[in-house]
Design a protein around this motif. Structure first.
Motif, mmCIF file in Angstrom:
data_model
loop_
_atom_site.group_PDB
_atom_site.id
_atom_site.type_symbol
_atom_site.label_atom_id
_atom_site.label_comp_id
_atom_site.label_asym_id
_atom_site.label_seq_id
_atom_site.Cartn_x
_atom_site.Cartn_y
_atom_site.Cartn_z
ATOM 1 N N GLN A 64 -20.970 17.930 70.921
ATOM 2 C CA GLN A 64 -19.556 17.788 71.223
ATOM 3 C C GLN A 64 -18.732 18.453 70.125
ATOM 4 O OE1 GLN A 64 -18.907 13.566 71.468
ATOM 5 N NE2 GLN A 64 -19.960 13.350 73.434
ATOM 6 N N HIS A 66 -14.576 18.821 69.157
ATOM 7 C CA HIS A 66 -13.163 18.537 69.403
ATOM 8 C C HIS A 66 -12.325 19.173 68.295
ATOM 9 C CE1 HIS A 66 -15.055 15.407 71.873
ATOM 10 N NE2 HIS A 66 -13.922 15.345 72.544
ATOM 11 N N ASP A 71 -11.243 18.529 73.702
ATOM 12 C CA ASP A 71 -12.664 18.788 73.948
ATOM 13 C C ASP A 71 -12.793 20.249 74.375
ATOM 14 O OD1 ASP A 71 -15.289 18.929 74.719
ATOM 15 O OD2 ASP A 71 -15.175 17.334 76.235
#
Length: 237
Positions: A64, A66, A71
């Motif tokens: 992930q 961010h 995102d």
């Protein structure tokens, strides 16, 4: 303090012939706002790959990412290009200036692409030329500038879109030590003046010494993180 950039479980593998080469393995990292963050490590440690992922130039296979709470891995290619143009600035060790454009035009170029009105473009470019000490060099093309002056133009261009984050890949590598130190001082001044985060990949000891946060990499993994205010080193698991 909320992180400016948050990476969790980031992995990236490249295919070289019939062999898979892991460039990054399970990277967890928070980059804090309005800081000088330096990513260091030997050639092949993964620092440039990590910088390219943070810069949304490449995508990981897993994990992930961010930036400013967005995102970015969920964005479409068009939305990601727009995000990169508006939120991120880039400085390269080879400057990457357009040789047929003047210093003024090189700084203005990303603003033209973004559709910024002419009057605002002019205001921003002149302000940045003054800020980097090149107001008298506005009409000069890159071939008429020294290496340090070209890097100053590159810094101004990176800040033209008013990004929240500027990424720099070995920004002092092609400069002599005195010029490199002057460029480092300029980037620190720009960070404070425009409240922007800088993330560097670098082997430059002078740059690493002045980092607010230092990330050390080896074999695609983070092995230590040092944050200036904590004065501690955290070994990666």
């Amino acid at each position: 303090m909320n992180p400016h950039v948050r990476l969790r479980g980031i992995s990236r593998t490249y295919r070289l012939g019939a062999v898979d080469v892991p460039a990054l393995q399970e990277i967890d990292l928070d980059i804090l706002p309005n800081r000088f963050t330096v990513i260091s490590g030997a050639s092949g440690s993964g620092k440039t790959t990590l910088l390219n992922l943070i810069g949304c130039i490449d995508r990981p296979e897993a994990g992930q990412l961010h930036i400013d709470g967005v995102d970015v891995l969920a964005l479409s290619d068009n939305a990601l290009s727009d995000f990169r143009a508006r939120r991120l600035g880039f400085i390269f060790q080879t400057f990457n200036l357009v040789p047929v454009l003047s210093a003024y035009e090189n700084i203005e170029y990303p603003l033209r692409l973004a559709g910024v009105p002419a009057a605002e473009r002019r205001e921003r470019v002149l302000e940045l030329l003054e800020a980097v000490g090149l107001a008298d060099r506005a009409p000069n093309r890159p071939g008429e500038l020294s290496g340090g002056q070209r890097q100053r133009v590159a810094i101004a261009r990176a800040l033209a879109s008013r990004p929240s984050l500027v990424l720099a890949d070995e920004p002092t590598a092609n400069l002599d030590s005195r010029t490199g130190a002057a460029i480092l001082a300029l980037m620190r001044d720009m960070q404070r003046r425009y409240h922007v985060s800088f993330v560097f990949s670098s082997h430059d000891p002078g740059l690493m010494e002045q980092a607010d946060d230092s990330v050390q990499m080896r074999d695609g993994r983070i092995v230590a993180i040092h944050r200036q205010e904590e004065a501690t080193s955290e070994l990666a698991a």
